[in-house]
Scaffold this motif. Structure first.
Motif, PDB file in Angstrom:
ATOM      1  N   ALA A   1      -4.081  11.902  -2.168  1.00 37.01           N
ATOM      2  CA  ALA A   1      -5.029  11.255  -3.067  1.00 37.01           C
ATOM      3  C   ALA A   1      -6.247  10.719  -2.338  1.00 37.01           C
ATOM      4  O   ALA A   1      -6.710   9.618  -2.583  1.00 37.01           O
ATOM      5  CB  ALA A   1      -4.333  10.128  -3.847  1.00 37.01           C
ATOM      6  N   LEU A   2      -6.778  11.512  -1.429  1.00 37.85           N
ATOM      7  CA  LEU A   2      -8.022  11.106  -0.763  1.00 37.85           C
ATOM      8  C   LEU A   2      -9.170  11.261  -1.758  1.00 37.85           C
ATOM      9  O   LEU A   2      -9.165  12.172  -2.584  1.00 37.85           O
ATOM     10  CB  LEU A   2      -8.283  11.977   0.456  1.00 37.85           C
ATOM     11  N   PHE A   3     -10.145  10.369  -1.686  1.00 41.09           N
ATOM     12  CA  PHE A   3     -11.295  10.463  -2.599  1.00 41.09           C
ATOM     13  C   PHE A   3     -12.187  11.605  -2.121  1.00 41.09           C
ATOM     14  O   PHE A   3     -12.787  11.505  -1.050  1.00 41.09           O
ATOM     15  CB  PHE A   3     -12.054   9.149  -2.631  1.00 41.09           C
TER      16      PHE A   3
ATOM     17  N   ASN B   1       0.850  -1.187   0.000  1.00 43.71           N
ATOM     18  CA  ASN B   1       0.000   0.000   0.000  1.00 43.71           C
ATOM     19  C   ASN B   1       0.877   1.226   0.000  1.00 43.71           C
ATOM     20  O   ASN B   1       1.994   1.204   0.478  1.00 43.71           O
ATOM     21  CB  ASN B   1      -0.947   0.007   1.185  1.00 43.71           C
ATOM     22  N   MET B   2       0.302   2.288  -0.593  1.00 44.57           N
ATOM     23  CA  MET B   2       1.101   3.484  -0.780  1.00 44.57           C
ATOM     24  C   MET B   2       0.376   4.690  -0.204  1.00 44.57           C
ATOM     25  O   MET B   2      -0.841   4.790  -0.276  1.00 44.57           O
ATOM     26  CB  MET B   2       1.323   3.691  -2.278  1.00 44.57           C
TER      27      MET B   2
ATOM     28  N   ARG C   1      -5.711   5.093   5.767  1.00 45.42           N
ATOM     29  CA  ARG C   1      -6.256   4.360   4.642  1.00 45.42           C
ATOM     30  C   ARG C   1      -5.259   3.306   4.140  1.00 45.42           C
ATOM     31  O   ARG C   1      -5.641   2.213   3.753  1.00 45.42           O
ATOM     32  CB  ARG C   1      -6.600   5.333   3.504  1.00 45.42           C
ATOM     33  N   ALA C   2      -3.979   3.666   4.170  1.00 41.24           N
ATOM     34  CA  ALA C   2      -2.968   2.727   3.707  1.00 41.24           C
ATOM     35  C   ALA C   2      -2.707   1.640   4.762  1.00 41.24           C
ATOM     36  O   ALA C   2      -2.484   0.492   4.421  1.00 41.24           O
ATOM     37  CB  ALA C   2      -1.680   3.477   3.390  1.00 41.24           C
TER      38      ALA C   2
ATOM     39  N   LYS D   1      -5.310  -1.770   5.776  1.00 43.18           N
ATOM     40  CA  LYS D   1      -5.262  -3.062   5.089  1.00 43.18           C
ATOM     41  C   LYS D   1      -4.175  -3.970   5.659  1.00 43.18           C
ATOM     42  O   LYS D   1      -4.003  -5.076   5.194  1.00 43.18           O
ATOM     43  CB  LYS D   1      -5.029  -2.850   3.591  1.00 43.18           C
TER      44      LYS D   1
ATOM     45  N   MET E   1     -15.880  11.055  -0.889  1.00 44.88           N
ATOM     46  CA  MET E   1     -16.202  10.090   0.165  1.00 44.88           C
ATOM     47  C   MET E   1     -15.821  10.673   1.522  1.00 44.88           C
ATOM     48  O   MET E   1     -14.888  11.458   1.633  1.00 44.88           O
ATOM     49  CB  MET E   1     -15.404   8.806  -0.041  1.00 44.88           C
TER      50      MET E   1
ATOM     51  N   PHE F   1       0.246   8.574  -0.845  1.00 45.56           N
ATOM     52  CA  PHE F   1       0.680   9.469  -1.908  1.00 45.56           C
ATOM     53  C   PHE F   1       1.101  10.821  -1.358  1.00 45.56           C
ATOM     54  O   PHE F   1       0.603  11.259  -0.327  1.00 45.56           O
ATOM     55  CB  PHE F   1      -0.448   9.657  -2.927  1.00 45.56           C
TER      56      PHE F   1
ATOM     57  N   PHE G   1     -12.396   1.944   2.042  1.00 38.58           N
ATOM     58  CA  PHE G   1     -12.370   1.613   0.611  1.00 38.58           C
ATOM     59  C   PHE G   1     -11.577   0.339   0.313  1.00 38.58           C
ATOM     60  O   PHE G   1     -12.043  -0.569  -0.365  1.00 38.58           O
ATOM     61  CB  PHE G   1     -11.779   2.788  -0.171  1.00 38.58           C
ATOM     62  N   GLY G   2     -10.365   0.279   0.865  1.00 36.67           N
ATOM     63  CA  GLY G   2      -9.496  -0.863   0.568  1.00 36.67           C
ATOM     64  C   GLY G   2     -10.045  -2.164   1.135  1.00 36.67           C
ATOM     65  O   GLY G   2      -9.891  -3.229   0.534  1.00 36.67           O
TER      66      GLY G   2
END
Lengths: 380, 364, 333
Positions: A103-105, A96-97, A164-165, A168, A108, A99, A116-117
């Motif tokens: 790069a948040l959506f 996982n990266m 977020r990264a 997962k 959402m 950014f 999301f992941g």
């Protein structure tokens, strides 16, 4: 942190039997005629926090993007956990990266961004909710779940991206300039948070940064890059104290560089004639260089002593100069000293005494001296 | 000879200028149908009088009428069909002509003027330009191939549903002109062509409903090209338009042979007329132009060019034989007797008609 | 700016446009205009704000009021062919006559609402087809190399350099029974008899979709082009397959463009007259044609105006709905 690691002897790179988690073998990436990454080979071990350090355009981000799978190497191979990554799409990689732009959506909420992941992996709903809540607690954003990214501050967004990264539970986390957009205070606290998280979760980190200070504090090891090549790999101490080239010495920290030639050498010492220093510099170890080859002696500013009187120890290297400028930094002061040859030298001195009449000041004639082991001889 | 006339006229013009024309500029604005004049008609008039003619064209009575009713058209002379002109006279958009300025008025066909008097009581406003009929245009070979014994020359060919159905595959078009088509049908089914009765309209609609499935489209200009290209094979259309299609097909030389026929049961006759707008800025120039048009040789040249009959009796002898001996352009007396004009519709009937027509066209 | 020291922000901004304004103010009419405004304490900047309002007033509000007025009048044979609403009677009485019959008429006759419905249907399907075709095109353009984008954009706009009417006529030549397509198909031996395409609803759809496609592509392109590619990388990085990423990221984020493109096609297509007239057959009943018939064939300007007002109301209602959708899409983005 790096100190702590060394005390517990976390040095898998010194163990010839250790299996690297990431193996980069002779990887080259070309964009048209431009060579972004040039024949790089590198091993990174489990639980390392490896920093790719270099200026903009040095190829560090391209290398990171090849690990994530956004770019395919033009030649060479990348193995992650023993598996060849060639042709494996980003969404299939155990990576996982985070950014640089986060790069948040934007459409959402924080919760949905983080979830999301997990949704992609068809994790059961209840579990998603649990894990999202837990990770948001970890990054101290527990009460921000319902907000949209545009309602958050820069630091908060950065932590959402991290959550977020991390949610997962990847074995490998890639971070592209993770602290670039933060102010100094926030950076420092985030750096320590990052290290804490790494300790807690046992993730392997690969961090890309142009900031040598950030690299020094975070990493277990640093790879310094320039023009698509890795110039030197080593622990922060190695990189700082034993740079292998003028580029590394200059890029990491500040350095005074004296060009010169060997005038006298033996197995356990060399003397280097240096016009700019108006003396020969004595180094207390041998150097593997052909006689008469051009060399450089690099001396860090904090390794030089500044006195009005000649030094007591005659074995020290010593040159004379005049103080040209002083920058008071609180904990220490930076002196710009003009040598008699005209060369400018930077010297830092800790401010050990609060106030003294005797402090060296502008236009003072001074002696600059350093120990025979303090200079680093560079052939490149 | 010609030169002397020109000189004489110019002299006259100059002599009259300070008196009658006062300060009228040497300009005339004319609004006529497209493809409806000989190539040199305007140029000759300009040369003769020194009046600059701005000549614009339109292609539907409705568009002309909308402009006239809105007012300030900027045109001096316009060319509505007589059935439209009647209502426009009532609306007060025209001004009566000064016959004393039209010495050539005497050349007009008295019979036609009588017909026009029904629209324009006392013939005060309108001068006939061209007249023609609404009949059948067809592709000779396509019709023969599908229906060797087709009753060409009778309305049976297009107004009998079972006959029309035979041409469905090669394309049938009807004019998108409710009044003309319905009047044609009234004549065919033996009703009063001038009727304003709802039951007659319903009887006509019943005929159209049976014809509709065979009709490809309703349009008042597209069929010219389509006939010429072989895109359609039978059209209920205007005589001159079909002749244009015929000449285009002949020029293209791709084996399409078009004919026009005035069916023996009789057909609708229409007259396009010149009228002077009420707000005309150049009435004197307009009268000069009208009198010029009334000259037999001038209008005969136009007829030769556009293949329509004119309403100028004295001009017939100058019309070329091709045109004047074509019974479909200059119908013989026995056919001429059977021609009938469009009725003058009341607004109530007009609305019923348009509504019925939309229903016919869309099947709604 | 001779005065030293602090200059208010507004004045500083105004100085930028000063030379132009000064030239404009020199024109007598404009000087009068600005002087009058000045009397009402409206500054030069205020006047600039007024321009769009003046525009709207001149080209929308006034014509609208005129049409509204005609829609409430009665049809007569005169010039103009409708009655005046306001009249002096017996010199002292002001009489206002409003005729609502025209609107009643629209409700009573099924023709009108069927035509509205059919127009909405045709416009909706056309806009939807435009979306289906335009989206991939806009997407490909936005993803194309930067040096190519302007060329592609030019190609999209290129048809506008030819007359709209000519382009529709060209379709007649393509779709005719003896046209390009049928000739090819027959020459290739695929069909024996020409396929009837011209003068069908199919031809109308082709005409509308062809003519309005650029209006779909341009707003879509501009939203898709702005879309941050790293968002898709982030999605892929989090385990999302490309198609799923399109559905969950690209599509929702391009909704403003979708809504804008859809209404840019839908609204003009609703009142389209030329395309169904030239390409459509007897079944292609659209409100534009009904309006034409009322205006030209029936000379019923009042009824035609009522049809137009009703259509405008319909469009405004749809636009209000669209605005709601857009707001939703925007807050989502």
């Amino acid at each position: 942190m790096a100190e702590a690691k060394t005390t517990t002897a976390f040095e898998p790179w010194t163990d010839p039997n250790a299996v690297p988690y990431i193996e980069i073998r002779n990887v080259t990436k070309k964009f048209g005629e431009f060579v972004a990454v040039d024949n790089v080979s590198l091993n990174i071990y489990k639980q390392e926090l490896f920093c790719l350090l270099g200026g903009s355009g040095c190829g560090k981000t391209t290398l990171l993007r090849m690990l994530a799978g956004f770019e395919e190497p033009t030649s060479g191979q990348i193995f992650i956990d023993g598996q060849d990554m060639a042709g494996i799409a980003p969404y299939r990689r155990p990576v996982n990266m985070m950014f640089q732009s986060y790069a948040l959506f934007p459409h959402m909420t924080v919760e949905h961004n983080v979830a999301f992941g997990l949704k992609q992996d068809n994790v059961p709903k209840g579990e998603i909710a649990d894990r999202v809540a837990k990770i948001l607690e970890l990054v101290k954003l527990g009460s921000f779940g319902k907000r949209k990214p545009h309602q958050l501050s820069g630091g908060q967004r950065q932590r959402v991206a991290l959550a977020r990264a991390l949610v997962k539970q990847p074995k490998l986390l890639l971070l592209d300039e993770p602290l670039g957009a933060l102010d100094k205070k926030l950076r420092e606290s985030t750096q320590f948070e990052l290290m804490k998280i790494q300790d807690q979760l046992g993730v392997t980190f690969v961090v890309v940064t142009h900031d040598q200070e950030e690299a020094m504090t975070l990493s277990s090891r640093i790879g310094v890059m320039n023009h698509g090549r890795i110039i030197q790999t080593g622990t922060p101490t190695e990189i700082y104290e034993f740079p292998n080239s003028r580029f590394v010495a200059d890029f990491v920290g500040t350095v005074n560089m004296f060009p010169g030639r060997i005038v006298d050498e033996d197995n356990d010492y060399v003397r280097i004639g240096c016009d700019e220093a108006a003396c020969t510099i004595f180094i207390n170890h041998g150097v593997a260089a052909p006689p008469n080859a051009e060399l450089w002696v690099a001396v860090r500013p904090e390794k030089i002593h500044l006195t009005r009187e000649a030094p007591a120890d005659a074995r020290d290297n010593c040159v004379r100069g005049t103080v040209d400028g002083i920058a008071y930094m609180g904990d220490m002061s930076i002196y710009n000293v003009r040598l008699d040859s005209g060369k400018m030298i930077k010297v830092t001195q800790p401010n050990l005494i609060r106030h003294s009449e005797d402090t060296i000041t502008w236009d003072d004639r001074v002696f600059l001296h350093w120990h025979a082991s303090s200079g680093v001889v560079l052939t490149l | 000879m010609k030169r002397t006339t020109t000189a004489l006229l110019l002299g006259l013009n100059l002599a009259l200028a300070p008196l009658a024309q006062a300060e009228e500029e040497k300009v005339l604005n004319v609004y006529n149908w497209s493809d409806y004049i000989a190539e040199d008609t305007i140029a000759n008039f300009e040369k003769e009088t020194g009046i600059k003619v701005r000549y614009d064209v339109f292609d539907s009575n409705e568009v002309l009428e909308a402009k006239l009713l809105a007012g300030n058209t900027g045109y001096d002379l316009v060319v509505p069909s007589s059935s439209f002109a009647e209502r426009q006279i009532k609306a007060g958009v025209f001004q009566p002509l000064d016959m004393t300025k039209l010495p050539n008025y005497k050349n007009l066909d008295p019979e036609l003027m009588k017909l026009l008097a029904a629209r324009d009581a006392g013939n005060k406003f309108l001068i006939p330009w061209m007249w023609g009929t609404t009949g059948i245009g067809y592709n000779v070979d396509a019709v023969k191939k599908r229906f060797p014994d087709a009753p060409v020359g009778s309305w049976d060919m297009v107004l009998k549903p079972e006959n029309l159905a035979k041409f469905k595959d090669c394309g049938v078009s009807f004019l998108d002109a409710p009044g003309e088509v319905m009047t044609t049908i009234y004549n065919y089914i033996g009703r009063d062509t001038q009727t304003q009765k709802k039951e007659d309209l319903e009887a006509g609609v019943a005929v159209m409903d049976k014809l509709r499935p065979s009709i490809k489209y309703f349009h008042s200009s597209q069929y010219i090209n389509d006939l010429a290209n072989g895109e359609i094979c039978v059209s209920l259309g205007w005589s001159g338009d079909v002749f244009i299609a015929k000449s285009r097909a002949d020029e293209a030389k791709h084996g399409v042979n078009i004919e026009y026929v005035v069916p023996k049961e009789g057909a609708l006759i229409w007259v396009d007329t010149l009228a002077l707008t009420k707000d005309a800025k150049h009435p004197n120039n307009a009268h000069l132009f009208l009198d010029y048009i009334l000259r037999p040789k001038v209008i005969a040249a136009v007829s030769d060019f556009v293949h329509y009959a004119n309403g100028n009796l004295a001009a017939t002898e100058f019309v070329s034989d091709d045109v004047k001996n074509n019974p479909n352009i200059y119908p013989p007396p026995e056919v001429k007797k059977k021609l009938f004009p469009n009725p003058t519709n009341t607004p109530a009937y007009d609305r019923l008609l348009t509504r019925a027509w939309t229903k016919i066209k869309t099947g709604q | 700016m001779s005065r030293a020291g602090y200059v208010p922000l507004g004045e500083r901004m105004a100085t930028a446009s000063e030379p132009l304004l000064r030239t404009l103010v020199r024109l007598p009419l404009l000087r009068w205009f600005f002087n009058t405004l000045g009397r009402f304490a409206i500054s030069g900047r205020g006047a600039v704000v007024l321009v769009p309002y003046a525009w709207l007033l001149l080209f929308f509000a006034i014509p609208f009021v005129i049409v509204l007025k005609i829609s409430l009048a009665d049809q007569v044979i005169a010039q103009p062919p409708y009655t005046a609403l306001v009249q002096w009677t017996e010199d002292t009485y002001l009489q206002i006559k409003l005729n609502l019959g025209n609107y009643l008429f629209l409700v009573q006759d099924a023709l009108y609402w069927k035509a509205y419905l059919n127009s909405v249907k045709i416009a909706f399907i056309s806009a939807f087809v435009c979306l289906l075709i335009g989206y991939p095109m806009a997407y490909a353009m936005a993803r194309a190399e930067e040096s190519w984008r302007n060329v592609l954009l030019m190609l999209v706009v290129l048809p506008f350099w030819t007359s709209f009417l000519l382009r529709v006529y060209a379709w007649i030549g393509i779709l005719n029974n003896t046209g390009l397509i049928n000739n090819w198909l027959i020459a290739a031996g695929i069909i024996d008899e020409p396929i009837t395409m011209i003068r069908t609803n199919f031809a109308v759809y082709i005409g509308i979709v062809y003519s309005y496609l650029p209006f779909m592509i341009l707003p879509l392109y501009s939203t898709l082009e702005k879309l941050d590619n790293t968002l898709l990388e982030a999605a892929a990085d989090l385990g999302c397959r490309p198609f799923e990423a399109f559905l969950t990221i690209t599509l929702p984020l391009s909704m403003p463009g979708v809504v804008a493109g859809f209404s840019l096609v839908f609204i003009p297509a609703l009142g389209e007259f030329v395309i169904p007239d030239l390409l459509g057959g007897k079944d292609s009943l659209m409100i534009g044609h009904v309006l034409w018939d009322e205006f030209f064939a029936n000379r019923a300007w009042p009824v035609a105006s009522a049809v137009a007002i009703a259509m405008l109301t319909l469009v405004l209602l749809l636009m209000a709905g669209q605005r709601k959708l857009e707001e939703k899409a925007e807050t989502a983005a």
